[in-house]
Design an enzyme around this catalytic site. Structure first.
Site, PDB file in Angstrom:
ATOM      1  N   ASP A  10       0.870  -1.178   0.000  1.00  0.00           N
ATOM      2  CA  ASP A  10       0.000   0.000   0.000  1.00  0.00           C
ATOM      3  C   ASP A  10       0.904   1.225   0.000  1.00  0.00           C
ATOM      4  O   ASP A  10       2.111   1.120   0.219  1.00  0.00           O
ATOM      5  CB  ASP A  10      -0.895  -0.020   1.251  1.00  0.00           C
ATOM      6  N   SER A  11       0.297   2.392  -0.181  1.00  0.00           N
ATOM      7  CA  SER A  11       1.070   3.633  -0.102  1.00  0.00           C
ATOM      8  C   SER A  11       1.563   3.889   1.319  1.00  0.00           C
ATOM      9  O   SER A  11       2.441   4.722   1.516  1.00  0.00           O
ATOM     10  CB  SER A  11       0.190   4.797  -0.527  1.00  0.00           C
ATOM     11  N   TYR A  42      -0.737   8.288  -2.405  1.00  0.00           N
ATOM     12  CA  TYR A  42      -0.744   8.037  -3.845  1.00  0.00           C
ATOM     13  C   TYR A  42      -1.970   8.674  -4.518  1.00  0.00           C
ATOM     14  O   TYR A  42      -1.974   8.909  -5.718  1.00  0.00           O
ATOM     15  CB  TYR A  42      -0.813   6.529  -4.128  1.00  0.00           C
ATOM     16  N   GLY A  43      -2.997   8.890  -3.737  1.00  0.00           N
ATOM     17  CA  GLY A  43      -4.310   9.237  -4.303  1.00  0.00           C
ATOM     18  C   GLY A  43      -4.361  10.555  -5.025  1.00  0.00           C
ATOM     19  O   GLY A  43      -5.287  10.826  -5.783  1.00  0.00           O
ATOM     20  N   CYS A  73      -4.435  -1.660  -1.928  1.00  0.00           N
ATOM     21  CA  CYS A  73      -4.589  -0.231  -2.212  1.00  0.00           C
ATOM     22  C   CYS A  73      -5.533  -0.086  -3.403  1.00  0.00           C
ATOM     23  O   CYS A  73      -5.270  -0.627  -4.484  1.00  0.00           O
ATOM     24  CB  CYS A  73      -3.229   0.369  -2.540  1.00  0.00           C
ATOM     25  N   ASN A  74      -6.614   0.637  -3.205  1.00  0.00           N
ATOM     26  CA  ASN A  74      -7.576   0.847  -4.302  1.00  0.00           C
ATOM     27  C   ASN A  74      -6.983   1.722  -5.407  1.00  0.00           C
ATOM     28  O   ASN A  74      -7.278   1.530  -6.585  1.00  0.00           O
ATOM     29  CB  ASN A  74      -8.824   1.540  -3.756  1.00  0.00           C
ATOM     30  N   THR A  75      -6.166   2.689  -5.014  1.00  0.00           N
ATOM     31  CA  THR A  75      -5.596   3.616  -5.995  1.00  0.00           C
ATOM     32  C   THR A  75      -4.699   2.858  -6.974  1.00  0.00           C
ATOM     33  O   THR A  75      -4.785   3.042  -8.193  1.00  0.00           O
ATOM     34  CB  THR A  75      -4.799   4.707  -5.239  1.00  0.00           C
ATOM     35  N   GLU A 152      -2.331   8.708   8.171  1.00  0.00           N
ATOM     36  CA  GLU A 152      -0.879   8.464   8.210  1.00  0.00           C
ATOM     37  C   GLU A 152      -0.216   9.253   9.346  1.00  0.00           C
ATOM     38  O   GLU A 152       0.805   8.841   9.871  1.00  0.00           O
ATOM     39  CB  GLU A 152      -0.226   8.823   6.868  1.00  0.00           C
ATOM     40  N   CYS A 185     -11.038   2.707  -0.129  1.00  0.00           N
ATOM     41  CA  CYS A 185      -9.649   3.010   0.215  1.00  0.00           C
ATOM     42  C   CYS A 185      -9.332   2.174   1.438  1.00  0.00           C
ATOM     43  O   CYS A 185     -10.136   2.127   2.391  1.00  0.00           O
ATOM     44  CB  CYS A 185      -9.499   4.509   0.518  1.00  0.00           C
ATOM     45  N   THR A 186      -8.175   1.548   1.437  1.00  0.00           N
ATOM     46  CA  THR A 186      -7.875   0.615   2.534  1.00  0.00           C
ATOM     47  C   THR A 186      -7.510   1.330   3.831  1.00  0.00           C
ATOM     48  O   THR A 186      -7.376   0.684   4.870  1.00  0.00           O
ATOM     49  CB  THR A 186      -6.746  -0.352   2.121  1.00  0.00           C
ATOM     50  N   HIS A 187      -7.368   2.652   3.781  1.00  0.00           N
ATOM     51  CA  HIS A 187      -7.199   3.402   5.033  1.00  0.00           C
ATOM     52  C   HIS A 187      -8.541   3.575   5.758  1.00  0.00           C
ATOM     53  O   HIS A 187      -8.566   3.833   6.953  1.00  0.00           O
ATOM     54  CB  HIS A 187      -6.628   4.797   4.755  1.00  0.00           C
TER      55      HIS A 187
HETATM   56  N1  DGL Z   1      -4.898   2.920   0.863  1.00  0.00           N
HETATM   57  C1  DGL Z   1      -4.837   3.575  -0.415  1.00  0.00           C
HETATM   58  C2  DGL Z   1      -6.062   3.233  -1.240  1.00  0.00           C
HETATM   59  O1  DGL Z   1      -6.718   2.246  -0.952  1.00  0.00           O
HETATM   60  C3  DGL Z   1      -4.600   5.033  -0.202  1.00  0.00           C
HETATM   61  C4  DGL Z   1      -3.942   5.710  -1.349  1.00  0.00           C
HETATM   62  C5  DGL Z   1      -3.266   6.987  -1.029  1.00  0.00           C
HETATM   63  O2  DGL Z   1      -2.125   6.925  -0.598  1.00  0.00           O
HETATM   64  O3  DGL Z   1      -3.835   8.066  -1.245  1.00  0.00           O
HETATM   65  O4  DGL Z   1      -6.393   3.895  -2.199  1.00  0.00           O
END
Ligand code: DGL
Length: 266
Positions: A10-11, A42-43, A73-75, A152, A185-187
């Site tokens: 993930d990011s 990353y988003g 990570c969805n992005t 984060e 988003c996994t966050h």
């Molecule tokens: N957890 C990432 C996702 O699922 C976050 C991406 C990001 O860093 O913005 O998209």
């Protein structure tokens, strides 16, 4: 049986929510995790940059000989899943979006909200994939770019996150009146408490968790589940932020793991 670890990335620390689900559903499996904490989020980055970072991470994970890679990570799933699969056709590489979409459609949801990063919403992968399976489904999408940086930085419980969630969501919920909400988003599973409290009655779909069900099905079908492995879970980050360390400690206390700093070439 296959006792090699499963690679996750993930990011940052969001993908740890997916590992948490792996521990719950498949406790025998071992993990190598890479969180790109130096370059998160990353988003708000371009598709080219997202693909470049993701390729570097997957090259690194592949050097550790995983039996499967989960893009937690969805992005990255939105923008790099196909190119990563083309690069490593012999390793099962799973994204978080398809399993979530399938579950939402199987459950018969008809009015769905999606919240995610700017890049994920910009790709419209959720909207297109949901409508491909159910042309009658109504989808409302919203980018919530401030949530990942706050998570984060450790602002998860408490007033700052609650105000941020309300800033994005109050109008979105009131205007669109959906019954179900995809945490794209996994966050976001880390802020599920706020969402449940502020918008009771809206059912949450967790992309971090749905992919683990797909992983289980694939490993079972291929006879690749682990059993009795003596490996230790390993967590790598491109920058060892205090919050990455404390979140890993918090989520996985009681399990044996190592954390290490590994910077990738740019
Ligand atoms: N957890 C990432 C996702 O699922 C976050 C991406 C990001 O860093 O913005 O998209």
């Amino acid at each position: 049986m296959d006792n090699r670890p499963i690679g996750f990335f993930d990011s940052g620390l969001g993908g740890l929510t997916s590992v948490q689900e792996l521990h719950r559903l498949l406790p025998e499996e071992k993990v190598i995790y890479y969180g790109d904490t130096a370059r998160t989020p990353y988003g708000s980055k371009s598709p080219e940059t997202i693909r470049r970072f993701a390729t570097q991470i997957v090259d690194y994970l592949v050097s550790k000989n995983p039996k499967m890679i989960i893009i937690a990570c969805n992005t990255v799933t939105s923008w790099a899943l196909d190119s990563l699969r083309d690069r490593y056709p012999d390793i099962p590489i799973l994204g978080v979006i398809r399993p979530t979409v399938r579950k939402v459609v199987e459950d018969g949801c008809k009015k769905v909200g999606v919240i995610a990063t700017k890049a994920t919403i910009g790709s419209d992968v959720y909207g297109k994939s949901l409508k491909a399976l159910d042309p009658d489904i109504e989808v409302h999408s919203l980018a919530c770019p401030a949530i990942v940086p706050l998570v984060e930085e450790g602002f998860i419980d408490g007033e700052i996150m609650e105000l941020t969630v309300r800033h994005y969501m109050d109008d979105f919920v009131r205007t669109n009146q959906f019954d179900d909400l995809i945490l794209g988003c996994t966050h976001y599973p880390l802020i599920a408490g706020h969402l449940n409290k502020l918008y009771p009655g809206i059912r949450l779909y967790n992309s971090s968790a749905e992919v683990i069900h797909e992983a289980k099905d694939i490993l079972t079908a291929r006879d690749m589940l682990a059993s009795g492995s003596e490996l230790t879970d390993r967590y790598y980050a491109s920058d060892l932020s205090d919050n990455f360390i404390s979140m890993t400690d918090l989520l996985f206390s009681g399990t044996d793991f190592k954390i290490k700093f590994v910077k990738l070439e740019d």
